[in-house]
Design a protein around this motif. Structure first.
Motif, short mmCIF file in Angstrom:
data_model
loop_
_atom_site.label_atom_id
_atom_site.label_comp_id
_atom_site.label_asym_id
_atom_site.label_seq_id
_atom_site.Cartn_x
_atom_site.Cartn_y
_atom_site.Cartn_z
N ILE A 8 1.91 34.61 -17.51
CA ILE A 8 3.22 33.97 -17.41
C ILE A 8 3.13 32.71 -16.54
CG2 ILE A 8 5.54 34.22 -16.43
CD1 ILE A 8 5.51 37.12 -17.44
N ILE A 26 7.06 31.85 -23.49
CA ILE A 26 6.54 33.12 -22.96
C ILE A 26 6.73 34.23 -23.97
CG2 ILE A 26 6.84 34.91 -21.21
CD1 ILE A 26 7.62 32.71 -19.23
N ARG A 27 7.92 34.31 -24.56
CA ARG A 27 8.22 35.36 -25.54
C ARG A 27 7.31 35.24 -26.76
NH1 ARG A 27 14.34 36.69 -26.93
NH2 ARG A 27 14.37 34.51 -27.60
N ILE A 37 10.21 40.28 -19.70
CA ILE A 37 9.94 38.93 -19.20
C ILE A 37 10.78 38.66 -17.95
CG2 ILE A 37 10.15 36.45 -19.67
CD1 ILE A 37 9.62 37.13 -22.64
#
Length: 205
Positions: A8, A26-27, A37
């Motif tokens: 991340i 990120i997803r 997250i």
């Protein structure tokens, strides 16, 4: 630090350089749920690695990542490039690659590149070991170096840049970066040689 948290932080760093929206990247890259997250970002904020804006790294967070910078023309991707970039990625957490502009490529190779700089950027960005590919600056390579602020600058076996030149340039911008000279298992492999051999084979048909 957990590998997921390091991932991340790496994505956040790249998004900061690119100016992209962090959460969606990120997803997409991690396949984590929205709740997961958010919980991981909460933890990173608690540990003072991420700012309260939830998308930028603190100085502690940035310093927890080892960013490696590599550069080149990358006109025809060949096994030597792949080996060199894989070796560069092993040196740190994030690999940023800078492709030379078309004008710089002409100065370096004494010929026009087969692919325009945007095409070469897209090609290198598609390689799995590369986290981010940027197009370089023509007038001063250290503008890009200062933008990326790598801990390690990786030089290919055939690159003309001298380690001393890189180290002195980094000192001028007050950047403490190490220089690593990478070796290729196929030193005779080069884009220029491939282009020349291809041209000769076409003429021989």
């Amino acid at each position: 630090m957990k590998q997921s948290e390091k991932a991340i932080l790496s994505i956040m760093y790249v998004c900061q350089i690119e100016g992209k929206e962090v959460f969606e990247v990120i997803r997409k890259k991690t396949m984590f749920s929205e709740d997961l997250i958010n919980s991981k970002i909460d933890e990173l904020i608690k540990n003072q690695l991420v700012n309260n804006d939830r998308k930028t790294l603190t100085d502690i967070g940035r310093n927890s990542l080892c960013v490696v910078l590599a550069g080149g023309v990358f006109d025809i991707i060949h096994p030597g490039h792949i080996h060199t970039l894989n070796a560069a990625k092993k040196l740190g957490d994030v690999l940023v690659v800078v492709v030379a502009t078309d004008n710089t490529a002409v100065k370096m190779k004494k010929r026009r590149p087969l692919h325009a700089q945007e095409q070469r950027q897209e090609l290198v960005n598609s390689l799995s070991m590369v986290d981010l590919c940027l197009i370089g600056q023509e007038d001063d390579i250290f503008k890009t170096v200062n933008h990326v602020k790598p801990q390690i600058i990786a030089l290919g076996y055939d690159q003309v840049h001298q380690e001393k030149f890189i180290i002195e340039g980094c000192k001028k911008i007050e950047l403490d970066a190490k220089v690593a000279r990478l070796q290729s298992p196929i030193p005779e492999s080069s884009s220029s040689k491939i282009q020349k051999e291809y041209g000769e084979s076409i003429h021989g048909i």
